[in-house]
Write a protein that holds these residues in place. Structure first.
Motif, PDB file in Angstrom:
ATOM      1  N   PHE A   8      -1.999 -92.294  89.205  1.00  0.00           N
ATOM      2  CA  PHE A   8      -1.035 -91.953  90.239  1.00  0.00           C
ATOM      3  C   PHE A   8      -0.393 -90.619  89.922  1.00  0.00           C
ATOM      4  O   PHE A   8       0.192 -90.456  88.860  1.00  0.00           O
ATOM      5  CB  PHE A   8       0.037 -93.041  90.349  1.00  0.00           C
ATOM      6  CG  PHE A   8      -0.552 -94.383  90.672  1.00  0.00           C
ATOM      7  CD1 PHE A   8      -0.748 -94.765  91.992  1.00  0.00           C
ATOM      8  CD2 PHE A   8      -0.923 -95.258  89.658  1.00  0.00           C
ATOM      9  CE1 PHE A   8      -1.312 -95.993  92.299  1.00  0.00           C
ATOM     10  CE2 PHE A   8      -1.491 -96.487  89.953  1.00  0.00           C
ATOM     11  CZ  PHE A   8      -1.686 -96.854  91.277  1.00  0.00           C
ATOM     12  N   LEU A   9      -0.521 -89.679  90.838  1.00  0.00           N
ATOM     13  CA  LEU A   9       0.151 -88.406  90.686  1.00  0.00           C
ATOM     14  C   LEU A   9       1.621 -88.590  91.075  1.00  0.00           C
ATOM     15  O   LEU A   9       2.007 -89.628  91.612  1.00  0.00           O
ATOM     16  CB  LEU A   9      -0.539 -87.343  91.538  1.00  0.00           C
ATOM     17  CG  LEU A   9      -2.020 -87.095  91.158  1.00  0.00           C
ATOM     18  CD1 LEU A   9      -2.650 -86.054  92.074  1.00  0.00           C
ATOM     19  CD2 LEU A   9      -2.156 -86.669  89.700  1.00  0.00           C
ATOM     20  N   THR A  81      -2.661 -89.311  95.569  1.00  0.00           N
ATOM     21  CA  THR A  81      -1.857 -88.106  95.753  1.00  0.00           C
ATOM     22  C   THR A  81      -0.442 -88.432  96.206  1.00  0.00           C
ATOM     23  O   THR A  81       0.526 -87.953  95.637  1.00  0.00           O
ATOM     24  CB  THR A  81      -2.492 -87.171  96.790  1.00  0.00           C
ATOM     25  OG1 THR A  81      -2.615 -87.864  98.037  1.00  0.00           O
ATOM     26  CG2 THR A  81      -3.846 -86.677  96.320  1.00  0.00           C
ATOM     27  N   HIS A  82      -0.326 -89.227  97.262  1.00  0.00           N
ATOM     28  CA  HIS A  82       0.986 -89.553  97.820  1.00  0.00           C
ATOM     29  C   HIS A  82       0.821 -90.735  98.762  1.00  0.00           C
ATOM     30  O   HIS A  82      -0.291 -91.139  99.075  1.00  0.00           O
ATOM     31  CB  HIS A  82       1.585 -88.350  98.548  1.00  0.00           C
ATOM     32  CG  HIS A  82       0.914 -88.015  99.840  1.00  0.00           C
ATOM     33  ND1 HIS A  82      -0.344 -87.442  99.898  1.00  0.00           N
ATOM     34  CD2 HIS A  82       1.298 -88.207 101.125  1.00  0.00           C
ATOM     35  CE1 HIS A  82      -0.680 -87.274 101.164  1.00  0.00           C
ATOM     36  NE2 HIS A  82       0.295 -87.734 101.938  1.00  0.00           N
ATOM     37  N   GLY A  83       1.940 -91.286  99.182  1.00  0.00           N
ATOM     38  CA  GLY A  83       1.886 -92.431 100.075  1.00  0.00           C
ATOM     39  C   GLY A  83       2.782 -92.249 101.280  1.00  0.00           C
ATOM     40  O   GLY A  83       3.651 -91.375 101.304  1.00  0.00           O
ATOM     41  N   GLU A 100      -5.186 -83.021 100.588  1.00  0.00           N
ATOM     42  CA  GLU A 100      -6.171 -81.987 100.238  1.00  0.00           C
ATOM     43  C   GLU A 100      -5.518 -80.876  99.431  1.00  0.00           C
ATOM     44  O   GLU A 100      -6.086 -80.390  98.443  1.00  0.00           O
ATOM     45  CB  GLU A 100      -6.827 -81.433 101.506  1.00  0.00           C
ATOM     46  CG  GLU A 100      -7.898 -80.403 101.244  1.00  0.00           C
ATOM     47  CD  GLU A 100      -9.034 -80.877 100.353  1.00  0.00           C
ATOM     48  OE1 GLU A 100      -9.482 -80.075  99.500  1.00  0.00           O
ATOM     49  OE2 GLU A 100      -9.476 -82.043 100.475  1.00  0.00           O
ATOM     50  N   ARG A 101      -4.296 -80.472  99.795  1.00  0.00           N
ATOM     51  CA  ARG A 101      -3.583 -79.439  99.016  1.00  0.00           C
ATOM     52  C   ARG A 101      -3.327 -79.932  97.595  1.00  0.00           C
ATOM     53  O   ARG A 101      -3.487 -79.189  96.626  1.00  0.00           O
ATOM     54  CB  ARG A 101      -2.259 -79.075  99.689  1.00  0.00           C
ATOM     55  CG  ARG A 101      -2.385 -78.103 100.835  1.00  0.00           C
ATOM     56  CD  ARG A 101      -1.037 -77.523 101.255  1.00  0.00           C
ATOM     57  NE  ARG A 101      -0.040 -78.529 101.597  1.00  0.00           N
ATOM     58  CZ  ARG A 101       0.058 -79.136 102.785  1.00  0.00           C
ATOM     59  NH1 ARG A 101      -0.794 -78.861 103.747  1.00  0.00           N
ATOM     60  NH2 ARG A 101       1.012 -80.017 103.010  1.00  0.00           N
ATOM     61  N   ILE A 102      -2.893 -81.174  97.462  1.00  0.00           N
ATOM     62  CA  ILE A 102      -2.622 -81.744  96.132  1.00  0.00           C
ATOM     63  C   ILE A 102      -3.920 -81.804  95.319  1.00  0.00           C
ATOM     64  O   ILE A 102      -3.936 -81.490  94.131  1.00  0.00           O
ATOM     65  CB  ILE A 102      -1.958 -83.128  96.261  1.00  0.00           C
ATOM     66  CG1 ILE A 102      -0.565 -82.998  96.892  1.00  0.00           C
ATOM     67  CG2 ILE A 102      -1.884 -83.826  94.898  1.00  0.00           C
ATOM     68  CD1 ILE A 102       0.076 -84.307  97.312  1.00  0.00           C
ATOM     69  N   GLN A 105      -4.806 -78.298  94.089  1.00  0.00           N
ATOM     70  CA  GLN A 105      -3.893 -77.916  93.004  1.00  0.00           C
ATOM     71  C   GLN A 105      -4.278 -78.627  91.705  1.00  0.00           C
ATOM     72  O   GLN A 105      -4.260 -78.031  90.633  1.00  0.00           O
ATOM     73  CB  GLN A 105      -2.451 -78.261  93.391  1.00  0.00           C
ATOM     74  CG  GLN A 105      -1.423 -77.731  92.421  1.00  0.00           C
ATOM     75  CD  GLN A 105      -1.365 -76.215  92.414  1.00  0.00           C
ATOM     76  OE1 GLN A 105      -1.230 -75.601  93.456  1.00  0.00           O
ATOM     77  NE2 GLN A 105      -1.480 -75.611  91.250  1.00  0.00           N
ATOM     78  N   TYR A 106      -4.627 -79.905  91.804  1.00  0.00           N
ATOM     79  CA  TYR A 106      -5.037 -80.688  90.634  1.00  0.00           C
ATOM     80  C   TYR A 106      -6.231 -80.030  89.940  1.00  0.00           C
ATOM     81  O   TYR A 106      -6.227 -79.838  88.723  1.00  0.00           O
ATOM     82  CB  TYR A 106      -5.378 -82.112  91.072  1.00  0.00           C
ATOM     83  CG  TYR A 106      -6.071 -82.925  90.013  1.00  0.00           C
ATOM     84  CD1 TYR A 106      -5.343 -83.583  89.018  1.00  0.00           C
ATOM     85  CD2 TYR A 106      -7.456 -83.041  89.986  1.00  0.00           C
ATOM     86  CE1 TYR A 106      -5.990 -84.328  88.037  1.00  0.00           C
ATOM     87  CE2 TYR A 106      -8.104 -83.784  89.007  1.00  0.00           C
ATOM     88  CZ  TYR A 106      -7.365 -84.422  88.039  1.00  0.00           C
ATOM     89  OH  TYR A 106      -7.998 -85.150  87.062  1.00  0.00           O
ATOM     90  N   PHE A 107      -7.262 -79.679  90.716  1.00  0.00           N
ATOM     91  CA  PHE A 107      -8.461 -79.094  90.102  1.00  0.00           C
ATOM     92  C   PHE A 107      -8.198 -77.669  89.582  1.00  0.00           C
ATOM     93  O   PHE A 107      -8.757 -77.292  88.557  1.00  0.00           O
ATOM     94  CB  PHE A 107      -9.649 -79.134  91.066  1.00  0.00           C
ATOM     95  CG  PHE A 107     -10.257 -80.501  91.168  1.00  0.00           C
ATOM     96  CD1 PHE A 107     -10.884 -81.097  90.075  1.00  0.00           C
ATOM     97  CD2 PHE A 107     -10.180 -81.232  92.346  1.00  0.00           C
ATOM     98  CE1 PHE A 107     -11.426 -82.378  90.165  1.00  0.00           C
ATOM     99  CE2 PHE A 107     -10.719 -82.508  92.444  1.00  0.00           C
ATOM    100  CZ  PHE A 107     -11.349 -83.087  91.343  1.00  0.00           C
ATOM    101  N   GLU A 108      -7.321 -76.920  90.249  1.00  0.00           N
ATOM    102  CA  GLU A 108      -6.943 -75.590  89.720  1.00  0.00           C
ATOM    103  C   GLU A 108      -6.242 -75.742  88.375  1.00  0.00           C
ATOM    104  O   GLU A 108      -6.535 -75.007  87.438  1.00  0.00           O
ATOM    105  CB  GLU A 108      -6.034 -74.862  90.712  1.00  0.00           C
ATOM    106  CG  GLU A 108      -6.771 -74.258  91.872  1.00  0.00           C
ATOM    107  CD  GLU A 108      -5.819 -73.675  92.914  1.00  0.00           C
ATOM    108  OE1 GLU A 108      -4.692 -73.266  92.553  1.00  0.00           O
ATOM    109  OE2 GLU A 108      -6.228 -73.626  94.095  1.00  0.00           O
TER     110      GLU A 108
END
Length: 113
Positions: A8-9, A81-83, A100-102, A105-108
């Motif tokens: 969980f992010l 990512t979020h709920g 998708e933005r999260i 950012q995670y992979f960057e």
């Protein structure tokens, strides 16, 4: 056997923390079940790389959006990512875009490590 493990992010943790205890328990139960069964009623692809954990409790459709990270050969991770509480038939495009933005950012951030 588990098909994947869920992490969980931050925003997903915050969403779950705000749910009533029994609703949060149902979310965790359904995620655990999805990890073991890969059931599309609990976890299904929405659009592109974004997936959705589904949980209904007392008429509320609790949703956690997620994506896969298969970079590590030893474990397959799904990152929530979020709920949000779904109010319409379709998942709002803004929620998919946010996930998708999260994900990007995670992979960057992962590349920088």
């Amino acid at each position: 056997m588990r098909y994947f493990q869920t992490r969980f992010l931050e925003e997903a943790d915050e969403f779950i923390a705000k749910l009533p205890a029994k609703a949060a328990k149902k979310v965790f139960y359904n995620i655990d079940l999805a990890e073991q069964t890969n059931d599309p009623k609990l976890f299904k692809k929405l659009q592109g790389e974004i997936w959705e954990f589904r949980s209904n409790y007392l008429g509320n459709q609790n949703r956690l959006l997620a994506f896969w990270d298969k970079a590590d050969k030893t474990e397959t991770l799904v990152l929530a990512t979020h709920g949000f509480i779904k109010k319409d038939q379709k998942v709002p495009q803004k929620e998919i875009d946010r996930a998708e933005r999260i994900r990007q950012q995670y992979f960057e951030n992962k590349k920088r490590k």
